[in-house]
Design an enzyme around this catalytic site. Sequence first.
Site, PDB file in Angstrom:
ATOM      1  N   ARG A   1     -57.480   4.490  39.709  1.00  0.00           N
ATOM      2  CA  ARG A   1     -56.285   3.644  39.669  1.00  0.00           C
ATOM      3  C   ARG A   1     -55.334   4.159  38.590  1.00  0.00           C
ATOM      4  O   ARG A   1     -54.113   4.170  38.751  1.00  0.00           O
ATOM      5  CB  ARG A   1     -56.642   2.183  39.369  1.00  0.00           C
ATOM      6  CG  ARG A   1     -55.402   1.259  39.419  1.00  0.00           C
ATOM      7  CD  ARG A   1     -55.673  -0.143  38.879  1.00  0.00           C
ATOM      8  NE  ARG A   1     -55.890  -0.128  37.436  1.00  0.00           N
ATOM      9  CZ  ARG A   1     -57.037  -0.404  36.837  1.00  0.00           C
ATOM     10  NH1 ARG A   1     -58.108  -0.719  37.561  1.00  0.00           N
ATOM     11  NH2 ARG A   1     -57.136  -0.378  35.527  1.00  0.00           N
TER      12      ARG A   1
ATOM     13  N   LYS B   1     -41.072   7.255  54.987  1.00  0.00           N
ATOM     14  CA  LYS B   1     -40.010   7.723  55.862  1.00  0.00           C
ATOM     15  C   LYS B   1     -39.909   9.254  55.842  1.00  0.00           C
ATOM     16  O   LYS B   1     -40.829   9.932  56.267  1.00  0.00           O
ATOM     17  CB  LYS B   1     -38.694   7.050  55.457  1.00  0.00           C
ATOM     18  CG  LYS B   1     -38.796   5.545  55.217  1.00  0.00           C
ATOM     19  CD  LYS B   1     -39.409   4.765  56.354  1.00  0.00           C
ATOM     20  CE  LYS B   1     -39.203   3.261  56.266  1.00  0.00           C
ATOM     21  NZ  LYS B   1     -39.923   2.558  55.188  1.00  0.00           N
TER      22      LYS B   1
ATOM     23  N   TYR C   1     -32.071  -2.826  52.905  1.00  0.00           N
ATOM     24  CA  TYR C   1     -33.298  -3.042  53.672  1.00  0.00           C
ATOM     25  C   TYR C   1     -33.729  -4.502  53.539  1.00  0.00           C
ATOM     26  O   TYR C   1     -33.727  -5.075  52.444  1.00  0.00           O
ATOM     27  CB  TYR C   1     -34.370  -2.092  53.151  1.00  0.00           C
ATOM     28  CG  TYR C   1     -35.759  -2.388  53.646  1.00  0.00           C
ATOM     29  CD1 TYR C   1     -36.031  -2.536  55.005  1.00  0.00           C
ATOM     30  CD2 TYR C   1     -36.816  -2.522  52.758  1.00  0.00           C
ATOM     31  CE1 TYR C   1     -37.297  -2.817  55.460  1.00  0.00           C
ATOM     32  CE2 TYR C   1     -38.104  -2.787  53.198  1.00  0.00           C
ATOM     33  CZ  TYR C   1     -38.344  -2.938  54.548  1.00  0.00           C
ATOM     34  OH  TYR C   1     -39.607  -3.223  54.985  1.00  0.00           O
TER      35      TYR C   1
ATOM     36  N   ASP D   1     -31.766   3.696  45.779  1.00  0.00           N
ATOM     37  CA  ASP D   1     -32.735   3.922  46.849  1.00  0.00           C
ATOM     38  C   ASP D   1     -32.238   5.114  47.655  1.00  0.00           C
ATOM     39  O   ASP D   1     -31.222   5.030  48.350  1.00  0.00           O
ATOM     40  CB  ASP D   1     -32.847   2.674  47.726  1.00  0.00           C
ATOM     41  CG  ASP D   1     -33.937   2.784  48.788  1.00  0.00           C
ATOM     42  OD1 ASP D   1     -34.244   3.923  49.210  1.00  0.00           O
ATOM     43  OD2 ASP D   1     -34.468   1.741  49.200  1.00  0.00           O
TER      44      ASP D   1
END
Length: 389
Positions: free
Chosen positions: A58, A208, A111, A183
Amino acid sequence: MSDTHSQSEARRGFETTAIHAGNTADPVTGAVVPPIYQVSTYKQDGVGGLRGGYEYSRSANPTRTALEENLAALEDGRRGLAFASGLAAEDCLLRTLLSPGDHVVIPNDAYGGTFRLFAKVVSRWGVEWSVADTSDAAAVRAALTPKTKAIWVETPSNPLLGITDIAAVAQVARDAGARLVVDNTFASPYLQQPLALGADVVVHSMTKYMGGHSDVVGGALIVNDEALGEELAYHQNAMGAVAGPFDSWLVLRGIKTLPVRMDRHSENATRVAEMLGRHPRVTKVLYPGLPEHPGHETAAKQMKAFGGMVSFQVEGGEAAAVEVCNRAKLFTLGESLGGVESLIEHPGRMTHASVAGSALEVPADLVRLSVGIESVDDLLADLKQALEG
């Protein structure tokens, strides 16, 4: 990533950086591709004696480290961080930048998941937000308050393909003592590099274009400020929404072909947008590569090409738009974007349902395309039959 490493990567061509940054040969086997270190913990040489700085995946994992170094190099930044999803990256960023009582300016086109995060989650922490047309730097300035700590921008925006002048809004942010977050998902670092234009933080949904094959979910943050990078890394570890080793490996693999894919996406999307602009059933085409797009000149100034996303409105309203989506055959009806295959969707009912009734509500007659890298003649034929029935 060290300053020296960043500078040496920046001197290389983008295509070279995409293939080689972070992708050092495995020291044990000589494998030219970083292995998938599918491991949770690491042997210590005595208490606190870490081999290579790894103790628990992690906190850090060699495959994720390779991806994070690559991300930083692609955006010409000093620190890259990889997350389990784009929204996980955004959540970490907001928790790092904001405290109760702070204010954020968000775009009037964004978005739906980002809007939901602000409207339904962040607002419960006592964080305030207001909406501005980020294509207008004066409108952004007018939306500022003494409590504004961040300005959030998508360019090109989702789904209306709006363009923000990053350098102009970066100046607005600096004057206000706020951070500019960009973004960069629709453009990818191949087409646009916001840090070089004055942004403080770059956000990606790696699901994406970075991954590029519709087979992985991931998110990323890239910064130049070392102190902010350390803060983000602390929260990344403390909150735990990290990219797993296999997902990191898949994104690394996708990035190697990012430049050639984005060239083809952009070429195909331009042809699609031009055809739609001539079609009698299409009332409006939204693509920054078209000279009539209001953000065309700004996009041409700050982007290498105009990307693979195209939106358009059709005569006949919402029912007609849904019909077009349902009739498409080669364009797959589905959410998401940025894969090698072409996708079609109705934002109002799908990706942007969460903004219904808000200042970000999208037109009911809007169709959004993610134009893939297939033969463009086949894509044009499919859209024509979908429009004509």
